[in-house]
Design an enzyme around this catalytic site. Structure first.
Site, short mmCIF file in Angstrom:
data_model
loop_
_atom_site.label_atom_id
_atom_site.label_comp_id
_atom_site.label_asym_id
_atom_site.label_seq_id
_atom_site.Cartn_x
_atom_site.Cartn_y
_atom_site.Cartn_z
N LYS A 45 0.83 -1.22 0.00
CA LYS A 45 0.00 0.00 0.00
C LYS A 45 0.86 1.26 0.00
O LYS A 45 0.52 2.26 -0.62
CB LYS A 45 -0.95 -0.02 1.19
CG LYS A 45 -2.02 -1.09 1.08
CD LYS A 45 -2.97 -1.04 2.26
CE LYS A 45 -4.10 -2.05 2.13
NZ LYS A 45 -3.67 -3.43 2.29
N GLU B 41 -3.75 6.28 8.99
CA GLU B 41 -4.36 7.33 8.18
C GLU B 41 -5.64 7.83 8.85
O GLU B 41 -6.19 7.18 9.75
CB GLU B 41 -4.66 6.81 6.77
CG GLU B 41 -5.61 5.66 6.69
CD GLU B 41 -5.78 5.14 5.26
OE1 GLU B 41 -6.89 4.72 4.95
OE2 GLU B 41 -4.81 5.16 4.47
N HIS C 204 -15.12 -5.77 6.98
CA HIS C 204 -14.31 -5.08 5.96
C HIS C 204 -14.28 -5.85 4.63
O HIS C 204 -13.41 -5.59 3.80
CB HIS C 204 -12.87 -4.84 6.44
CG HIS C 204 -12.79 -3.99 7.66
ND1 HIS C 204 -13.10 -2.64 7.65
CD2 HIS C 204 -12.44 -4.29 8.94
CE1 HIS C 204 -12.93 -2.16 8.87
NE2 HIS C 204 -12.54 -3.13 9.66
N ARG D 105 -5.71 -7.63 -10.40
CA ARG D 105 -6.32 -8.90 -10.84
C ARG D 105 -7.76 -8.64 -11.22
O ARG D 105 -8.27 -7.53 -11.09
CB ARG D 105 -6.26 -9.93 -9.71
CG ARG D 105 -6.90 -9.38 -8.43
CD ARG D 105 -7.03 -10.40 -7.34
NE ARG D 105 -7.31 -9.80 -6.04
CZ ARG D 105 -8.49 -9.38 -5.63
NH1 ARG D 105 -9.55 -9.45 -6.44
NH2 ARG D 105 -8.65 -8.85 -4.43
#
Length: 482
Positions: free
Chosen positions: A118, A202, A237, A294
């Site tokens: 990330k 974040e 999630h 993908r």
């Protein structure tokens, strides 16, 4: 142009069958690999050739890239399609395919590696002025330093594992006094799941929507975006319901997000099908989240609204062909919904509920598509993701697509395991979803397992009463004299 006469699908279940269907349509032979637990699986029966690759555990079968490459060499395979999950985002496997002159139907290993981290992904795209959520520039494991940064960003904040996905190593921290304990947990979870305890921090976007853009790129410099998918209905999630297009995007916002996604693809010299994920806040500002290198589970909704076969395009660009369309050729037509049908118990915190499928009947009809990977009389194995199928509906409008989904759920008969079908119906009937006014907190805000159980019990009682009344009426008719 490279020749592809035989494709090995390095996967199982519905996605393996989905890829094989397109390959067969294109006149390409297919090879299945399977574990000892999947001897009688549908994808094994569907392929032209099938090879046992190892024991039930995925670490001994579907994750054995070395064995898969051996099979490719033995059977004269030209290309590997990894599907999603397993080795699909494993840059080492993609590289091993490249080194052995086997076409990897996906991006180059460098792009997978770059977007797999990330932090590396954020570093790559920040030169393109793509909006990003405020947070740390680098991975961090020092708890005191992390606490200082979190305080500067302002609570609530999100702690995320640098190396992972699927909700593992992810913690929302509402206030400063909870930070240390949550950071400890996140690092521990990330270490256990990925062997890497580094995390980044974040700003937590409140009431976020999860909107992603499908992109397709060829090796001739052409990149298009195939519109957006709304993926905000999630549990733990992870997505359960997806739709295309989103109910809230204006044509202007769609273009802006689509063009941003194309820039992300350019940042890593992308090839093939990929998805750029964004978070959108309550004011419709969007922020780059990550890129999935993908085909996505939810690709069918994009196919239905665009009229494209994304797997066919993957194979064509892997052969070296140019994309057959330009951005201006693409238009949205209609609306599509997808429900992931998992063998999970929505009455018990969505815990996996595997077992023997004594009844398994799929819904049929116009506007209904089921990407299925299992059949009646089979056991749902405990070793893999418990998704049985994807139920997809397509209508002229969002309302039509929702109503069709409710009808399809009612006609999807499963006995032997609990599934997410009742939850899907709950979502489709809920006013917040129908109005389009929802976010990733939908399940937490509205879902009540006890209420749903009570509703299902009531519906079952009513159905039983109607059946009994019909039986009594039938008996009266039978007793009437000639």
């Amino acid at each position: 142009m490279k020749e592809i006469k035989k494709i090995l699908v390095a996967n199982r279940g519905e996605i393996a069958i989905r890829v094989m269907k397109t390959a067969k349509k294109m006149g390409i032979k297919t090879v299945a690999v399977y574990s000892s637990a999947d001897r009688n699986a549908l994808h094994v029966k569907y392929a032209d050739e099938a090879v046992l690759i190892g024991e039930a555990a995925s670490s001994q079968s579907y994750l054995r890239g070395d064995k898969i490459i051996e099979v490719c060499k033995e059977l004269g395979v030209d290309a590997v399609h990894p599907g999603y999950g397993f080795l699909s985002e494993n840059s080492s496997f993609a590289e091993a395919c490249e080194k052995n002159n086997i076409i990897f139907i996906g991006p180059k290993s460098k792009a997978i590696e770059m977007m797999g981290s990330k932090l590396a992904a954020k570093e790559a795209v920040k030169h393109y002025n793509i909006p990003m959520v405020p947070g740390t520039e680098d991975a961090i494991t020092d708890i005191e330093a992390a606490k200082k940064i979190a305080t500067e960003i302002g609570f609530p904040i999100l702690i995320k594992a640098s190396a992972g996905g699927g909700g593992k190593g992810m913690r929302v921290v509402e206030k400063a006094e909870d930070f240390v304990s949550q950071m400890d947990r996140a690092i521990s979870e990330a270490t256990n799941a990925f062997g890497d305890g580094s995390v980044f921090i974040e700003k937590y976007v409140t009431k976020p929507r999860h909107i992603e853009i499908q992109v397709m790129a060829d090796s001739h410099g052409n990149i298009v975006y195939v519109f957006e998918r709304e993926c905000s209905i999630q549990r733990r999630h992870q997505k359960v319901v997806e739709e295309a297009p989103s109910a809230i995007l204006t044509p202007e916002k769609r273009k802006e997000m689509g063009e941003a996604a194309v820039k992300v693809a350019k940042a890593c010299d992308y090839l093939g099908a990929g998805t750029v994920e964004f978070l959108m806040d309550a004011d419709h500002n969007f922020y780059f989240l990550e890129m999935n290198t993908r085909l996505q589970v939810e690709h069918p909704v994009s196919e239905l609204i665009s009229g494209l076969d994304l797997v066919e395009l993957q194979i064509r660009v892997a052969r070296g062909e140019a994309l057959p369309m330009k951005q201006e050729d693409l238009q949205i037509k209609g609306h599509a919904m997808e429900l992931r049908v998992y063998a999970e118990d929505p009455m018990n915190d969505f815990l996996p509920n595997v077992g023997f499928l004594s009844t398994y009947k799929l819904p049929e009809g116009e506007g209904i598509r089921v990407d299925n990977g299992i059949e009646e009389g089979m056991d749902v194995p405990i070793y893999y993701d418990p998704m049985l199928s994807k139920l997809i509906t397509y209508g002229n409008t969002r309302e039509e697509s929702i109503e069709l989904m409710i009808k399809a759920i009612d006609n999807y008969l499963v006995e032997g395991v609990h599934t997410t079908l009742p939850f899907g119906k709950f979502v489709m009937e809920h006013e917040a979803f129908r109005s389009g006014d929802f976010d990733t907190g939908f399940v937490k805000a509205y879902y009540d397992a006890e209420k749903l159980k009570s509703k299902l019990d009531t519906e079952a009682e009513i159905a039983a009463m109607i059946a009994f009344q019909q039986y009594v009426e039938d008996q009266k008719v039978l007793r009437l004299p000639n």
